[in-house]
Scaffold this active site. Structure first.
Site, mmCIF file in Angstrom:
data_model
loop_
_atom_site.group_PDB
_atom_site.id
_atom_site.type_symbol
_atom_site.label_atom_id
_atom_site.label_comp_id
_atom_site.label_asym_id
_atom_site.label_seq_id
_atom_site.Cartn_x
_atom_site.Cartn_y
_atom_site.Cartn_z
ATOM 1 N N LYS A 77 -4.245 -8.029 12.022
ATOM 2 C CA LYS A 77 -4.526 -6.856 11.167
ATOM 3 C C LYS A 77 -4.616 -5.777 12.250
ATOM 4 C CE LYS A 77 -6.963 -4.620 7.492
ATOM 5 N NZ LYS A 77 -8.492 -4.992 6.446
ATOM 6 N N SER A 151 -7.225 -4.402 1.699
ATOM 7 C CA SER A 151 -6.494 -3.729 2.833
ATOM 8 C C SER A 151 -5.773 -4.517 3.766
ATOM 9 C CB SER A 151 -7.346 -2.560 3.634
ATOM 10 O OG SER A 151 -8.558 -3.415 4.324
ATOM 11 N N SER A 175 -11.365 -6.886 1.053
ATOM 12 C CA SER A 175 -9.933 -7.123 1.772
ATOM 13 C C SER A 175 -9.485 -8.393 2.160
ATOM 14 C CB SER A 175 -9.957 -5.873 2.819
ATOM 15 O OG SER A 175 -10.454 -4.554 2.442
#
Length: 601
Positions: A77, A151, A175
């Protein structure tokens, strides 16, 4: 050569048959080029660099599978630092070039894993839906009209699409769990502090957690074990203090009817009911619990002073670059200006008051089973109502990190109407991460939903999660130490826990020892005797408690190895043969509890 889903077992098998990490690098390059979702990566590792990393690994460790994650590809990420690649947090103006890897990335590389790229996310990890990025919105691998979840959007899609074996996300409000549910994946959310956050752009620094997306619980836990470990550079890093859970009769809390909210998604509600039924079929004790204090705590994360932590993370950048923010993200973060220091303390007081209220629920359950997300939405629906619909996704996730809990999200199947995946999450006490994995894996296997986009994939038998070695000593009890019996406190008092109820092998006989008050059982083994086996319990106690236990056993009883009906052996109560002369035999009753009940009758 390589399967559609790149689970660890399949890759290691391919390597043992002669495939190499360089072969895999070429396969990933081809798959990236063929991908229909251009929003997965913000910065993919260049083709030549990926091949060079594979060759370097083969030079460093030439023996296949010689490192824990040898040749296993992973995505990161883009709020987690990878040396040589920019960190953007999905905001181009914020981008910087890190000089070193985040702690977790460095540990994974050392274990032989190969970074394939930096993935998209809701900007500054603010959101649960995956649409708040100038780099585009990754989509569900099952229907491009639907959100991927966020996210950690690109991380989940990269794994589900077969571009990586696992991916790193972060989790503040869910997330690392919601995108797993929307893409038929496992999401490992460690206890806060177990995995260090050094080299991670913070969202809410006090509750952020680095997470893992994978195809199986076993794969995800293997990654977490490589990443975990105290790092003094992270002020919230904590040494692990493992917490055990019952291996049999696990009490699982589920939502009471009045706390169920699926926002009209009957398909997701049906998947939740099916998951509860599977849990019960696996031997769990299902018990509804009061979710209200957990829900109220969840609301504090976005509707309370914790949003000020998001401002604290980016306040200097925001002061000169407000126009570079996603409008929705900016409105959320700037909303923090309305909170004062007094509000922050009052929020802490409220959270601790709610924590006290949750203690009543924990008295009646070992873990809870919740919908990972109560519904999903199309991208256009989310963009039309970004705040409210995003908040729906966090109804059952937002509280976990505030309370310092461990969580594992697993697939729960596909809805009958939209054929979209849904998921459930097992949530346990802090540092129950390893213990939680055992039941999470069993629940995932019983769903038979495949891995990622490959709905038909069978979960590898080699990837089953075994109970963790908790350092406790097993002991079999046959008489007054059974659950509910007068001496059971000698097991529960020192923290002992019940492992299972079972039978001995068939050649054991049970007697009531003469001249004992209260009466004591005498268990002996007689080879050739053809009985039905006797009901006993296996407990686990600390080595210290086991030692005290053995020392206090009166003659003619003692501790020896007892064979159980499954052929295994465990230390347990046995009796010297001479002591049963003239004793009443109660073998036909099947166990000591039945004898006590017969006396009462």
């Amino acid at each position: 050569m390589f399967p559609a889903f790149l689970d660890f077992t399949a890759l290691r098998s391919a390597y043992s048959r002669g495939a190499t990490p360089l072969d895999l690098a070429e396969e990933i390059i081809a798959r990236r080029k063929a991908s229909s979702d251009p929003a997965i990566f913000i910065t993919p590792v260049a083709d030549d660099d990926l091949s060079a990393s594979a060759r370097a690994l083969m030079e460093r460790a030439p023996q296949p599978n010689s490192l824990p994650l040898w040749g296993i590809p992973f995505a990161v990420k883009d709020n987690i630092d990878v040396a040589g690649l920019p960190t953007t947090a999905a905001c181009p103006a914020f981008a910087y070039q890190p000089e070193e890897d985040a702690t977790v990335v460095a540990r994974l590389k050392a274990a032989g894993a190969l970074v394939i790229g930096k993935t998209n996310l809701d900007q500054f990890a603010t959101g649960l839906n995956g649409t708040r990025s100038p780099y585009g919105a990754p989509r569900s691998v099952f229907d491009a009209d639907y959100v991927s979840g966020g996210s950690s959007s690109g991380s989940a899609v990269a794994v589900a699409a077969g571009l990586a074996s696992f991916a790193l996300g972060t989790d503040t409000a869910g997330s690392g769990r919601v995108p797993a549910a929307f893409n038929n994946l496992v999401g490992i959310k460690p206890t806060p502090g177990l995995v260090p956050n050094v080299g991670v752009v913070p969202a809410c620094r006090s509750v952020d957690v680095v997470t893992v997306f994978a195809g199986t619980v076993c794969d995800g836990i293997a990654v977490r074990k490589v990443m975990e470990g105290y790092d003094g550079r992270d002020p919230f890093s904590r040494p692990a203090k493992p917490v055990s859970l019952p291996l049999e009769g696990l009490r699982i809390g589920v939502l009471e009817p009045q706390e169920r909210e699926f926002f009209g998604n009957s398909g997701y509600e049906a998947l939740y009911d099916q998951a509860i039924a599977r849990a019960e079929a696996l031997g769990a004790i299902i018990t509804p619990f009061d979710y209200a204090p957990f829900r109220e705590a969840a609301e504090l994360l976005y509707n309370g002073p914790w949003v000020a932590e998001r401002l604290a993370a980016v306040k200097d950048f925001l002061s000169g670059h407000a126009g570079d923010f996603d409008p929705t993200v900016r409105s959320i973060i700037e909303g923090a200006r309305a909170y004062s220091a007094v509000d922050a303390f009052e929020g802490l007081y409220r959270l601790e008051a709610l924590r006290q209220k949750t203690q009543a629920a924990w008295q009646g359950m070992d873990v809870m089973l919740l919908p990972t997300a109560p519904t999903t939405y199309r991208v256009d629906e989310m963009l039309a109502d970004p705040i409210v619909k995003n908040s729906h996704f966090g109804r059952y996730t937002n509280f976990a990190n505030l309370f310092g809990l461990a969580a594992i999200a697993v697939p729960a199947g596909f809805t009958s109407d939209t054929a979209l995946p849904g998921g459930v999450t097992l949530i346990g006490p802090g540092f129950s991460d390893d213990a939680l994995a055992v039941f999470a894996d069993a629940l995932h296997r019983k769903a038979e939903s495949g891995m990622g986009k490959d709905k038909a994939a069978a979960l590898p038998e080699d990837a089953k999660v075994n109970p963790p070695d908790d350092g406790l000593v097993p002991i079999m009890v046959v008489g007054a130490h059974l659950t509910g019996m007068p001496l059971n406190h000698e097991l529960t008092g020192p923290g002992g826990r019940l492992v299972k109820t079972c039978r001995t092998a068939k050649d054991y006989r049970l007697f009531v020892l003469p001249n004992t008050t209260p009466p004591k059982p005498g268990l002996i083994r007689e080879p050739g005797f053809a009985g039905e086996g006797l009901l006993v319990e296996v407990w686990k106690v600390t080595p210290e408690a086991f030692g005290r236990f053995v020392q206090n056993i009166p003659a003619p009883l003692g501790i020896g190895k007892v064979t159980l009906d499954d052929g295994s052996q465990v230390s347990g109560f046995l009796c010297e043969a001479h002591a049963i002369e003239g004793a009443q035999e109660i073998t036909h009753l099947g166990g000591w509890r039945a004898y006590i009940q017969s006396r009462a009758a």
